[in-house]
Each structure stands twice: as C-alpha cells, then as structure tokens.
Design an enzyme around this catalytic site. Structure first.
Site, PDB file in Angstrom:
ATOM      1  N   HIS A   1       0.820  -1.218   0.000  1.00  0.00           N
ATOM      2  CA  HIS A   1       0.000   0.000   0.000  1.00  0.00           C
ATOM      3  C   HIS A   1       0.853   1.267   0.000  1.00  0.00           C
ATOM      4  O   HIS A   1       0.352   2.345  -0.279  1.00  0.00           O
ATOM      5  CB  HIS A   1      -0.920   0.009   1.232  1.00  0.00           C
ATOM      6  CG  HIS A   1      -1.981  -1.049   1.186  1.00  0.00           C
ATOM      7  ND1 HIS A   1      -3.306  -0.766   1.017  1.00  0.00           N
ATOM      8  CD2 HIS A   1      -1.895  -2.407   1.249  1.00  0.00           C
ATOM      9  CE1 HIS A   1      -4.006  -1.883   1.000  1.00  0.00           C
ATOM     10  NE2 HIS A   1      -3.169  -2.905   1.144  1.00  0.00           N
TER      11      HIS A   1
ATOM     12  N   ASP B   1       3.632   9.368  -0.616  1.00  0.00           N
ATOM     13  CA  ASP B   1       2.497   8.550  -0.177  1.00  0.00           C
ATOM     14  C   ASP B   1       2.201   7.500  -1.232  1.00  0.00           C
ATOM     15  O   ASP B   1       2.260   7.800  -2.435  1.00  0.00           O
ATOM     16  CB  ASP B   1       1.258   9.449   0.019  1.00  0.00           C
ATOM     17  CG  ASP B   1       0.418   9.003   1.196  1.00  0.00           C
ATOM     18  OD1 ASP B   1       0.430   7.807   1.499  1.00  0.00           O
ATOM     19  OD2 ASP B   1      -0.251   9.859   1.801  1.00  0.00           O
TER      20      ASP B   1
HETATM   21  O1  F6P Z   1      -0.357   1.441   4.535  1.00  0.00           O
HETATM   22  C1  F6P Z   1      -0.038   2.238   5.592  1.00  0.00           C
HETATM   23  C2  F6P Z   1      -0.465   1.720   6.956  1.00  0.00           C
HETATM   24  O2  F6P Z   1       0.389   0.830   7.544  1.00  0.00           O
HETATM   25  C3  F6P Z   1      -1.822   1.056   6.884  1.00  0.00           C
HETATM   26  O3  F6P Z   1      -1.715  -0.288   7.097  1.00  0.00           O
HETATM   27  C4  F6P Z   1      -2.599   1.712   7.948  1.00  0.00           C
HETATM   28  O4  F6P Z   1      -3.757   2.174   7.370  1.00  0.00           O
HETATM   29  C5  F6P Z   1      -1.816   2.917   8.393  1.00  0.00           C
HETATM   30  O5  F6P Z   1      -0.566   2.825   7.801  1.00  0.00           O
HETATM   31  C6  F6P Z   1      -1.815   3.039   9.898  1.00  0.00           C
HETATM   32  O6  F6P Z   1      -0.666   2.570  10.489  1.00  0.00           O
HETATM   33  P1  F6P Z   1      -0.608   1.750  11.836  1.00  0.00           P
HETATM   34  O7  F6P Z   1      -1.211   0.418  11.573  1.00  0.00           O
HETATM   35  O8  F6P Z   1       0.850   1.668  12.156  1.00  0.00           O
HETATM   36  O9  F6P Z   1      -1.376   2.515  12.859  1.00  0.00           O
END
Ligand code: F6P
Length: 502
Positions: free
Chosen positions: A187, A395
C-alpha cells in the site's frame, strides 16, 4: 480515512448502500465465488465496534464483504503470554486475530517495520534506524503469523497478503510446504533500488517477494522500481515485460491503484453535511472559507511543511486574513516511536507560531486537533470545505485525496490541492498538483484554489471524479484477485527457490 469510531453511519455504510433519499438498502450477502479468500494484514478491521479505519482496512473490508473469506492479522494487543487466536464470524467473513508479545511488538512493529522499512519505503534514509535485532523480530513475527495461518489453510485457498509488515510471509509459508496461490500488495511507495539498497539485508528481505505469485503496487513507478531491483540485484530471467521466473514459478508484477467507493462516499458526504456536527462546525466559522487537511500524525504526510505553506499564504495574500480557517485533523499515531514524537512537537510549534503571529481575538487562522473523527463526519467536512490540502512528501496512494473528491457537491465543488508525490496524483490529474517542499508554490496554490471560478472548479472536479469512478474500489480487489486466480498453483519448488527459502 483515519481512525473510525465506527459511528452508526459507517456501520450502515458497511452493511448496505445509501439511497439518495436516505433509506438504507441492505447489500447482498457475500456470495462465495471461486476458491476461498484468505486475507492477511497486520491490522484487521474486526467488526467489534472499535474498528479503526486506516487506508488498508477501508480498502479490504468491502472486498471481503462482497466475497466472504478469512481475514487474519494482529489483534492490536500486546500480551505477556499471547493466548490462542480469537475468532469472530460476521457476514460470511471469519476474522482471526492474534496478540503479540512485548518483544515482538517492540522489534517488529515499533522496530523494523516502522523505524526501518517505513522511512526507507518513504524515501527517508535520514530517519531510518538500523539494527539487526529488529530484523530478527520482524522475521520472527512473520513466522509466527505463518504458523497460525497454516492451521487454517486449505490447499486451494487463495491468499492475499498486504503491506510492508509482511514481505516474508509467502516465503515462510512456502518453507512449510504450502503451494497455494499467494499474492502481495504493498500500500505504500516502493522506492528505486538506489534507495532500497541502503537497507542492510535488502537482498534477504526484498528477494522474499519472489515467493509470491503476484506482486502488486499502487503506481507504475513503484512497479518499475521493483522490476529494476529484480533486474539489478537478483539476475532472474524475465518471462516478459512484467513477469519473471523464480524457480518453478513465474512471478507477475502489476499496478493496482487502490480506489474508493466513490458513489457511496459521495452519498455519505451529501447526508453528513446536514448533520448537527457539521452544521455546528460551519456555524463556528462565521461564514469563513474552510481549508481542510486530514492525516495520521506521520512525517511522511508533510504536515509542518504544509503549515509553513499556509503561513506563506497568510503573509503573501493579506486580503484573506480573517476570511479563511484552516482545519487540520491529525490523530496521533505510532507514539512509541521517537520520530513520531518529534513530528508531533514540530507541528505543535508551527500551530503556535502561526496563530500567535496572525490570530486575532475573533479569529484563529489554524485549528489543529488530534481527535479522531468518524468517516461520516469527515465526509461532511470535506463537502463543506472550499479547499482540501493533501500534501504528503511521499504517499503510496492517499485515500483522503480521493475521498475529498468523492464527497464534493458537483455543482459547487471544493478544490483539491494535491502533492505530486502521492500515488493519487496519477489519477487526480485535474487537482492543483504541487511540490510539498515548496511553501511559496503551495501558498500560491491555496490562493488560486480560493479564487478559482466556479466553471473551472466544476470542470476539474468532473475530471477527477470520472477517474475515481473508472477505478472504483471494487475494481481494485477484482483486478488483483482475477490476476492471482489465473496463476497456476505452485508446482514442487525448484531447488533454487528452496535454497533461497533456507
Ligand atoms: O499502509 C499504511 C499503513 O500501515 C496502513 O496499514 C494503515 O492504514 C496505516 O498505515 C496506519 O498505520 P498503523 O497500523 O501503524 O497505525
């Protein structure tokens, strides 16, 4: 995006479709189609009433809702002695989560995943913290996940693994003898080899991606960076322009930009702008134009740089002073990590500086809040805003940008100011595309957006919205899974691949 208090609107959105006149229509129950889908990600959107809604969870949830299957990952809890996995069944989906031990949480989540991989994947070598011990924890947690997943796997399950936390998962499953079709989607951005090779053990880690059948990226640039890494560092034979041989398998590389549920989010915005909450916010602005930014508190989002730009705007366009309010909603994130505390301090300082220099007793130029808001509240705020400021330094996609567009009133839309370094810039080409490192340029874009004539706003919005509809969220999952399901199930692993697994 961001955290989701899972307010009733969102629950209803998750369960069904909104009709224009406000009735809720239950969506069709999930119809299992083809082989069972097993989704694996670090965070799981468990329907427990406290679900968060990071970009990843928002993207995966509808795919599972339509198709049913299993969603496996971390519970979000840290335990001294993790007990057995917890299972929740809902709407044809089985949610299975496991706790992490304190050491695993420190070395995997707070360590290698978020202090080494995250900064490097976001082109921030200056913020990466390298320790071998943390790579050990990262591999250990991937192995721990694999050991749980194999207890539930059926031979023809299709496995879809998500994001940078789980790069070695397919390798761990293959080492246990599983030949299922396994796809991986990242992602976040995938940087060029010139950056990636600064990662110690990059050869060990990145080549683990070769154990997947399909490796998917948000943009063509990310996919090309991976292909260049494979060509430069792995010397594997190419089958064609987008697939290469690894042992007995062919690994397919593809671009699958994540979308949003454009029509449904638009309907949510249309309803939410009438809510008491949004009305109260609008009343408090006393007719001033609203600029909105919504981001997790993360250095990749470029929040201090954005505030510098707003400061330039106030300095250079004094006529706007007192007539505009910038609302920045920024829930805290990863607060166990020092770089996140640094960014929190920097943002707080910028807010104080700007409000101190430009504020009046009757006007606060910048409202900064850390409280998380429900998706419906955000949809209403997006629709009410004249400008959406989405200016990450880097991003993977940025779904806030897409949701801002989806929420607008097409007859009188707000203007999206978007970083050229967000994946969304490849689709929202009619946004005002800016360089987030250039405060002067972003300040000028804010002025241009606020002054933009209605006809231009409509035209830009229509172009962006059409791009969202072309690549709606449902297409993302369908395209990825169709590509994965076309792959042949793995034959016996080639000795070369087995050696690489060792
Ligand atoms: O893709 C980025 C990401 O890791 C997603 O999995 C999630 O939406 C976001 O960042 C939030 O991060 P965390 O799970 O570390 O709170």
């Amino acid at each position: 995006m961001l955290i989701d208090a899972l307010g009733s609107e969102n629950e209803r959105l998750a369960k069904g479709k909104f009709e224009p006149h406000g009735k809720t229509v239950e969506s069709e129950p999930a119809r299992p189609r083809g082989p069972r889908l097993v989704v694996v990600s670090n965070r799981v959107g468990v329907p427990d009433g406290n679900a968060r809604a990071g970009g990843l969870e928002v993207a995966i949830r509808p795919a599972l809702r339509r198709r049913g299957g299993v969603w496996f990952g971390w519970s979000g809890r840290v335990a001294d002695e993790p007990g057995p996995a917890k299972t929740i069944e809902k709407d044809a989906t089985t949610y299975i989560t496991v706790d992490l031990k304190k050491d695993d949480y420190d070395e995997f989540y707070n360590g290698f995943a978020n202090r080494v991989l995250w900064p490097i994947l976001h082109y921030r070598l200056d913020l990466a913290e390298f320790t071998r011990r943390d790579l050990g924890g990262y591999l250990r947690v991937n192995d721990y996940f694999a050991s749980h997943i194999e207890t539930l796997l059926k031979p023809d399950d299709v496995i879809w693994v998500h994001d940078y936390h789980l790069i070695p998962l397919a390798k761990a499953l293959r080492a246990r003898g599983h030949r299922n079709r396994i796809g991986f989607f990242i992602h976040v951005p995938f940087p060029p080899p010139e950056i990636l090779t600064a990662l110690p053990n990059h050869d060990r880690l990145i080549t683990a991606l070769c154990h997947y059948d399909v490796v998917g990226f948000q943009t063509d640039i990310d996919a090309a960076n991976f292909c260049r890494y494979v060509a430069n560092e792995c010397a594997l034979p190419w089958a064609n322009g987008n697939s290469f041989h690894f042992g007995s398998r062919t690994v397919q590389v593809g671009t699958f930009p994540v979308g949003v549920e454009s029509e449904a989010f638009g309907r949510l915005g249309r309803r939410a702008i009438e809510s008491a909450f949004v009305r109260e916010v609008l009343d408090s602005l006393s007719g001033r134009a609203m600029i909105i930014g919504v981001d997790r508190l993360d250095y990749s989002k470029g929040i201090p740089e954005r505030m510098d730009a707003y400061e330039r705007f106030l300095a250079n366009f004094p006529d706007w002073r007192g007539k505009v309010t910038y609302l920045q909603i920024t829930p805290r994130s990863r607060s166990g990590i020092p770089e996140y505390n640094d960014i929190s301090r920097k943002v707080g300082e910028a807010v104080g500086r700007i409000n101190g220099a430009y504020g009046e007793a009757s006007w606060t130029p910048l409202r900064y809040i850390n409280k998380a808001h429900s998706r419906s509240a955000l949809a209403g705020l997006y629709r009410a805003a004249r400008v959406g400021l989405v200016t990450p330094l880097r991003d993977g996609m940025n779904l806030v940008a897409k949701e801002f567009v989806a929420a607008q009133n097409p007859d009188d839309p707000g203007v999206l100011i978007l970083s050229r370094f967000a994946g969304a810039a490849h689709e929202c080409t009619a946004a005002l595309l800016i360089n987030p490192y250039d405060p002067e340029g972003v300040g000028n874009a804010i002025s241009r957006a606020l002054d933009m004539p209605l006809a231009e706003r409509r035209e830009r919005h229509a172009t962006n919205f059409a791009a969202l509809v072309r690549n709606d969220l449902s297409r993302w999952a369908e395209r990825f899974l169709a590509t994965l399901e076309k792959r042949p199930a793995a034959a016996d692993e080639h000795p070369l691949a087995r050696a690489a697994s060792a």
